[in-house]
Design a protein around this motif. Structure first.
Motif, short mmCIF file in Angstrom:
data_model
loop_
_atom_site.label_atom_id
_atom_site.label_comp_id
_atom_site.label_asym_id
_atom_site.label_seq_id
_atom_site.Cartn_x
_atom_site.Cartn_y
_atom_site.Cartn_z
N ARG A 2 0.84 -1.20 0.00
CA ARG A 2 0.00 0.00 0.00
C ARG A 2 0.88 1.25 0.00
O ARG A 2 1.69 1.44 0.91
N PRO A 3 0.73 2.11 -0.99
CA PRO A 3 1.51 3.36 -1.03
C PRO A 3 1.18 4.26 0.16
O PRO A 3 0.03 4.33 0.61
N GLY A 74 7.70 13.69 1.72
CA GLY A 74 6.95 12.60 2.34
C GLY A 74 7.82 11.46 2.83
O GLY A 74 7.31 10.48 3.36
N THR A 75 9.13 11.57 2.67
CA THR A 75 10.06 10.56 3.15
C THR A 75 10.64 11.01 4.48
O THR A 75 10.36 12.12 4.94
N ARG A 92 6.52 5.79 -0.22
CA ARG A 92 5.55 6.30 -1.19
C ARG A 92 5.04 5.23 -2.16
O ARG A 92 3.93 5.35 -2.66
N THR A 93 5.81 4.18 -2.41
CA THR A 93 5.31 3.09 -3.26
C THR A 93 4.78 1.92 -2.43
O THR A 93 4.26 0.96 -2.98
N PHE A 111 11.25 -2.74 3.82
CA PHE A 111 10.03 -2.29 4.48
C PHE A 111 8.87 -2.51 3.53
O PHE A 111 8.96 -2.12 2.35
N THR A 112 7.77 -3.09 4.00
CA THR A 112 6.59 -3.31 3.18
C THR A 112 5.35 -2.89 3.95
O THR A 112 5.10 -3.40 5.05
N VAL A 113 4.58 -1.97 3.37
CA VAL A 113 3.32 -1.55 3.98
C VAL A 113 2.23 -2.50 3.49
O VAL A 113 1.98 -2.61 2.29
N VAL A 114 1.60 -3.19 4.42
CA VAL A 114 0.56 -4.17 4.10
C VAL A 114 -0.81 -3.49 4.07
O VAL A 114 -1.63 -3.77 3.21
#
Length: 145
Positions: A2-3, A74-75, A92-93, A111-114
């Motif tokens: 999820r971005p 945004g980082t 952001r991605t 890092f991975t946004v779930v």
């Protein structure tokens, strides 16, 4: 995946942490269970992580602190508590790869946004005296008012 347009805004709050630590050379395994709190302090975020680390059957309290400096895009730049640079973080991605050299060791992070309430972190550590994998799942803790 999820971005996340604003990394700092996404991270603010309390998160539970479930972490598995594996020594790839010996096969030894450990766990860390605790919380991470990301709170705003002036123009930074302060991340305070605390919990219990179990290794070889022995449980010990463990904690660490990082400072996150937001950028206009945004980082964030992640610093150790003493201000030394750790790594850049750009969600952001919805996924970010980073590398941190630490003395003779190399830390490769993913890092991975779930979802809005969950993200994963994988660190692979390679060095002359250790080869480890640290796999963490962070889940947002919602407080009831």
């Amino acid at each position: 995946m999820r971005p996340v347009p604003d990394t700092a805004a996404y991270l603010v709050g309390r998160w539970s942490i479930d972490r598995a630590v594996t020594d790839e050379r010996s096969g030894a395994r450990g766990t860390f269970v605790g919380t991470a709190v990301f709170r705003r302090t002036d123009d930074e975020l302060l991340e305070m992580e605390s919990g219990e680390f179990v290794w070889a059957g022995t449980a010990n309290p463990a904690s660490r602190t990082h400072r996150l400096v937001p950028r206009a895009d945004g980082t964030v730049d992640v610093l150790f508590a003493d201000g030394r640079p750790f790594h850049h973080l750009d969600l952001r991605t919805g996924r970010w790869h980073t590398r941190h050299p630490c003395a003779a060791d190399r830390y490769d992070g993913e890092f991975t946004v779930v979802s809005q309430d969950e993200w994963h972190l994988l660190w692979r550590v390679e060095g002359p005296t250790k080869t480890q994998t640290l796999t963490s799942v962070y889940r947002r803790i919602h407080t009831v008012s």
